[in-house]
Scaffold this motif. Structure first.
Motif, PDB file in Angstrom:
ATOM      1  N   TYR A  87       0.841  -1.195   0.000  1.00 59.03           N
ATOM      2  CA  TYR A  87       0.000   0.000   0.000  1.00 59.03           C
ATOM      3  C   TYR A  87       0.876   1.243   0.000  1.00 59.03           C
ATOM      4  O   TYR A  87       0.553   2.247  -0.659  1.00 59.03           O
ATOM      5  N   GLY A  88       1.991   1.176   0.698  1.00 58.70           N
ATOM      6  CA  GLY A  88       2.920   2.310   0.694  1.00 58.70           C
ATOM      7  C   GLY A  88       3.488   2.571  -0.686  1.00 58.70           C
ATOM      8  O   GLY A  88       3.796   3.717  -1.039  1.00 58.70           O
ATOM      9  N   ARG A  89       3.637   1.506  -1.495  1.00 55.83           N
ATOM     10  CA  ARG A  89       4.103   1.675  -2.879  1.00 55.83           C
ATOM     11  C   ARG A  89       2.992   2.184  -3.782  1.00 55.83           C
ATOM     12  O   ARG A  89       3.222   2.460  -4.960  1.00 55.83           O
ATOM     13  N   ARG A 159       4.070   6.163   2.855  1.00 55.65           N
ATOM     14  CA  ARG A 159       3.509   7.432   2.396  1.00 55.65           C
ATOM     15  C   ARG A 159       2.667   7.997   3.531  1.00 55.65           C
ATOM     16  O   ARG A 159       2.007   7.255   4.258  1.00 55.65           O
ATOM     17  N   THR A 160       2.662   9.298   3.691  1.00 57.29           N
ATOM     18  CA  THR A 160       1.831   9.925   4.717  1.00 57.29           C
ATOM     19  C   THR A 160       0.422  10.114   4.174  1.00 57.29           C
ATOM     20  O   THR A 160       0.211  10.744   3.134  1.00 57.29           O
ATOM     21  N   LEU A 161      -0.552   9.549   4.895  1.00 60.35           N
ATOM     22  CA  LEU A 161      -1.959   9.669   4.506  1.00 60.35           C
ATOM     23  C   LEU A 161      -2.648  10.800   5.252  1.00 60.35           C
ATOM     24  O   LEU A 161      -3.531  11.463   4.703  1.00 60.35           O
ATOM     25  N   ALA A 162      -2.285  10.993   6.505  1.00 63.05           N
ATOM     26  CA  ALA A 162      -2.880  12.051   7.327  1.00 63.05           C
ATOM     27  C   ALA A 162      -1.888  12.413   8.426  1.00 63.05           C
ATOM     28  O   ALA A 162      -1.104  11.569   8.864  1.00 63.05           O
ATOM     29  N   GLY A 163      -1.911  13.654   8.838  1.00 60.25           N
ATOM     30  CA  GLY A 163      -0.979  14.099   9.857  1.00 60.25           C
ATOM     31  C   GLY A 163       0.264  14.717   9.238  1.00 60.25           C
ATOM     32  O   GLY A 163       0.415  14.775   8.006  1.00 60.25           O
ATOM     33  N   PRO A 164       1.202  15.150  10.054  1.00 61.38           N
ATOM     34  CA  PRO A 164       2.386  15.847   9.541  1.00 61.38           C
ATOM     35  C   PRO A 164       3.366  14.913   8.828  1.00 61.38           C
ATOM     36  O   PRO A 164       3.684  13.837   9.334  1.00 61.38           O
ATOM     37  N   ASP A 169       9.476  11.830   7.775  1.00 61.78           N
ATOM     38  CA  ASP A 169      10.836  12.243   7.429  1.00 61.78           C
ATOM     39  C   ASP A 169      11.807  11.907   8.551  1.00 61.78           C
ATOM     40  O   ASP A 169      12.929  11.438   8.309  1.00 61.78           O
ATOM     41  N   GLU A 170      11.379  12.124   9.792  1.00 60.88           N
ATOM     42  CA  GLU A 170      12.234  11.834  10.942  1.00 60.88           C
ATOM     43  C   GLU A 170      12.482  10.334  11.061  1.00 60.88           C
ATOM     44  O   GLU A 170      13.590   9.886  11.347  1.00 60.88           O
TER      45      GLU A 170
END
Length: 895
Positions: A87-89, A159-164, A169-170
């Motif tokens: 799903y991240g891909r 992948r970021t779906l919601a939130g910062p 990145d961290e």
């Protein structure tokens, strides 16, 4: 087009309006259902799996973001929802796991958001969304990624779906290659992981029901390439490797084609199965073939064309996976070490223990060097494989293998030298096939790569079966197989030119892609091959005879009545002499085991061994000195009498007990079995009750199975009662010897195996079988109705039209009924009922199951003991049997 599909699938304003007007759960469930149906319809219309896999991922992004918003409306800056894994891909098939990670800044954030997090996860379950979730802080991610490669890999694909986005990145910084799992370590771990995975899935891309994700040549091979690419080059797309000159445009196109086709199959699998199913199940193969547009043509079923294409793509992906991982190894590991180079000859050198051409244009200028490469590899165990640039050069120049190349004496000598190599013959033939060299050198082999037969008998495609057949023969030289196959090993030791068997195994099925009988066509191909490769006349004739007759021994071992001297002598004449018999036995064994290992049972082993020994005896007697039946009977009786006299029985009592059961009884039973029967009959006493004996048999022809002997007054429905009872007991009849003595006693022997193909050894089960059979035979006229066990899943996919062939045996004065039908529970019980209703006497039965069909032979007479002679009645009997078998199949289909 993409934007239009997205707009049709999900419109945020409309969705939020529905949320505001009603309860969230029904709104989400309705939208998920409608979205799935929309995408299914689009797939049926376009077969665009690539676009739909991306579209579903986008759709889930929207749905999860909306659900997240319900529980985190203020969008806190210390918690985020991430897509991970496939799903991240951005790749989601209809029922793929939707893997997400709830990422938190620290433990304080976990405590602050504990309740809404739990509510969010519960909401996912409530709307029936198949979400796999993890909840971790940044510190958790760092710790767990350090110790678990799978977690590390998942974190690379996020992948970021919601939130910062800053939290992701961290996390990426904390798990970067300079912090943990350096590129070299990561690559080696992934390579080892792939090797373990492929071994788990039988180390072949050609399984009967291949796992399109995890088997060699499956999607996971492509994932491995992508994972290494991301870790080493920080690139998310294969096209970026083309721009860097690592991947050629041709290779990129091959990978994209493989992915597109495999995604089509996987999408169809999920859609038709209604669940996450990555095995190409027999239940679904035909439906997928139809959905993808394959049709019956050129004498092959649509499903066979479909599976052939699948295997071809799978092989292409395997080749690309080999190439890319070797290339990555050279860049990631070898590139950081001092090169170890050693010249082998004018054409090749050793580069870090891998074979490498010395000149980039070697194969273009000297095509014969392509075969030379594999000869070097076969004879140097220290070489681990082929360098990536050499593999590419082989691929780019294999078109140079034409008729001129095939007839060149140097190339012929090199190929034969490979076949005669002491070690690694199969490994190099496999490598030659994978890189396209073997299929070009032997065009008939190239035509059968990926060729499958849609049945349950042939487990592998023809090319894989062929290579496994050669491997099996070669392994007879080593300790494990010497213990497992001692008889074949002994014969193999007598074969002077073992490469004759290797060549025969290579050639024996090459006729399968040519219209007509494959053994006949195979002989023609084999003769041309042998003549082109300079084999002498003796070796050529032997190879051609073996190819033409490679099914002879296995079929005879299943069908031949070993108690029939005339049949044995006829078979002996077919094999000519011991020279042909030895070679044929080894080839037949290898052919059976490499077709489907489950076919090789202790029962089948002893059938073949006994046929060999009986044929050997017949050959030694000579064709002009046939076996004397009366002498055979007299010697068998005398041997049995001696055994019984040692126990105190008198010869007159023994002969009175036998009461002239007929010649067949003494021809078919060993002295040990006759003595076993007699002891039990002397003790039995009450002749009005059936006697049931169960145990191992001293008859070597039936070792590996269980023998059941029945003695009782003859009744017309004994066979029907027995077959129905054995079916209820889940026992498979392999052989039935039906004898009625002159004083109307039944002396029947059934050879049976359990459902796993083994003899029955458990004492409690044997006693249960004995009691069940005794009860059934005490009232055979009330034998149970036909068993209604369910037909196994795979068998239901095959529609074998019942066929009945009737002929007469003039020598033994009996009628031979050959019945070909789909394998279904209760089939023999059905035949038993028919024989009873038609008033036929059954003398013998040979039971043969080959995958999804049975090919049984019944020897019958009329009530007076004569063969069936009325043509009208024979036609009637054919129709009655066919109709009854069709009814049995229909009954099973309804269960």
């Amino acid at each position: 087009m993409k934007e239009l599909l997205q707009a049709a699938l999900f419109e945020q304003a409309d969705f939020r309006a529905k949320l505001a007007a009603g309860r969230p759960i029904p709104v989400f469930k309705e939208r998920l259902k409608a979205g799935q149906e929309f995408m299914y319809q689009h797939f049926r219309e376009t077969l665009d799996a690539v676009g739909l896999v991306r579209l579903r991922s986008w759709f889930m992004d929207q749905m999860l973001a909306e659900a997240w918003h319900l529980y985190f409306p203020e969008q806190p800056d210390n918690i985020a929802l991430l897509a991970v894994g496939g799903y991240g891909r951005g790749e989601l098939h209809p029922h793929s796991d939707i893997d997400v990670l709830i990422l938190l800044q620290d433990d304080a954030a976990f405590e602050a958001h504990k309740e809404p997090m739990q509510a969010f996860i519960t909401f996912m379950w409530d709307i029936k969304l198949e979400v796999g979730h993890g909840v971790r802080t940044l510190a958790d991610c760092e710790r767990e990624a350090r110790g678990d490669l799978t977690i590390m890999t998942n974190m690379m694909e996020t992948r970021t779906l919601a939130g910062p986005s800053s939290l992701r990145d961290e996390m990426r910084k904390l798990t970067s290659p300079d912090k943990m799992w350096p590129s070299e370590t990561f690559f080696q771990a992934k390579w080892d992981e792939q090797i373990a995975r492929q071994r788990k899935y039988q180390d072949t891309e050609y399984n009967l029901e291949p796992h399109i994700k995890n088997c060699p040549g499956g999607l996971r091979d492509m994932h491995t390439i992508v994972w290494v690419m991301r870790r080493e080059f920080n690139k998310g797309r294969l096209s970026e490797l083309v721009n860097q000159g690592i991947l050629s445009e041709f290779e990129y196109k091959v990978l994209r084609k493989c992915r597109r086709f495999l995604w089509q199959i996987r999408y169809a699998l999920h859609m038709l199965a209604g669940r996450e199913e990555d095995r190409l199940l027999f239940d679904l193969q035909k439906d997928i073939a139809e959905l993808l547009g394959f049709t019956d043509k050129d004498g092959k079923l649509a499903v066979e064309h479909f599976m052939h294409q699948y295997y071809r793509y799978s092989l292409a992906l395997t080749e690309m996976n080999d190439l890319m991982l070797l290339l990555f190894k050279e860049l990631i590991i070898d590139g950081k070490q001092e090169a170890r180079i050693e010249v082998i000859n004018s054409h090749f050198r050793r580069h870090n223990d891998y074979l490498e051409m010395r000149d980039a244009d070697l194969f273009r200028d000297t095509p014969s060097a392509m075969l030379e490469a594999f000869y070097i590899l076969a004879n140097d165990n220290s070489l681990k494989g082929v360098r990536a640039d050499t593999i590419r050069a082989l691929r780019d120049n294999r078109h140079s293998i034409n008729d001129e190349f095939r007839h060149h004496p140097d190339n012929i000598r090199t190929f034969m030298a490979i076949m005669r190599s002491k070690d690694n013959v199969v490994r190099e033939l496999t490598r030659m096939m994978r890189y396209g060299i073997l299929g070009h050198y032997i065009p008939e082999f190239g035509q059968m790569i990926g060729h499958m037969q849609y049945d349950l008998f042939h487990l592998y495609t023809v090319d894989q079966h062929t290579l496994r057949c050669i491997r099996f023969i070669r392994q007879l030289r080593y300790a494990p197989d010497k213990e497992r196959y001692p008889f074949a090993t002994k014969l193999m030791g007598r074969v002077q030119k073992q490469e004759i068997l290797y060549l025969t195994a290579l050639l024996h099925d090459l006729g399968k892609t040519i219209p007509g009988e494959h053994d006949v066509n195979g002989e023609i191909v084999a003769r041309k091959f042998c003549e082109r490769h300079g084999l002498n006349q003796k070796d050529t004739n032997l190879i051609c005879w073996l190819v033409r007759n490679h099914l002879l021994f296995s079929q005879a071992s299943q069908r031949l009545d070993l108690g029939d001297p005339e049949a044995l002598m006829h078979f002996a004449r077919q094999v000519h002499d011991m020279y042909h018999l030895d070679h044929l036995f080894v080839l037949s064994l290898a052919d059976i085991v490499s077709t489907n290992p489950k076919l090789w049972t202790g029962w089948r082993a002893e059938q073949m061994r006994q046929l060999y020994l009986e044929t050997k005896w017949a050959l030694r007697r000579g064709f002009d000195n046939p076996i004397d039946k009366d002498q055979w009977i007299a010697e068998t009786q005398e041997a049995a009498i001696k055994l019984l006299e040692a126990d105190g029985y008198q010869e007159d009592d023994i002969r009175n007990l036998w009461a002239d059961p007929g010649d067949e009884y003494f021809l078919r039973e060993t002295p040990e079995n006759l003595a076993w029967h007699a002891r039990a009959l002397f003790d039995h006493g009450d002749s009005s009750k059936p006697l049931v004996l169960i145990g191992d048999t001293s008859d070597r022809a039936f070792e590996g199975a269980t023998q059941i002997f029945i003695f009782m007054k003859d009744q017309p429905n004994v066979f029907a009662a027995m077959t129905a009872a054995l079916d209820q007991l889940h026992l498979n009849i392999q052989d039935a010897r039906i004898i009625t003595s002159n004083n109307n006693n039944t002396l029947d022997t059934y050879i049976v195996l359990d459902e796993t193909g083994e003899a029955i050894t458990d004492k409690e089960r044997i006693e249960h079988i004995r009691k069940t059979l005794t009860a059934a035979l005490s009232n055979p006229e009330e034998f149970p109705s036909l068993i209604q066990r369910r037909t196994p899943r795979q068998l239901k996919q095959f529609k074998v039209k019942p066929k009945v062939i009737i002929s007469n045996d003039p020598i033994k004065r009996r009628t031979v009924l050959e019945v070909i039908a789909p394998d279904r529970p209760g089939l023999l019980a059905c035949m038993g009922r028919l024989f009873m209703e038609e008033g036929l006497n059954l003398q013998n039965a040979k039971i043969l199951t080959e995958g999804e069909r049975v090919d049984d032979i019944f020897y019958v007479t009329d009530k007076q003991g004569n063969p069936l002679s009325d043509p009208d009645y024979c036609h009637h009997l054919q129709q009655v049997i066919i109709e009854a078998l069709e009814e049995q199949v229909a009954l099973q289909a309804s269960l």
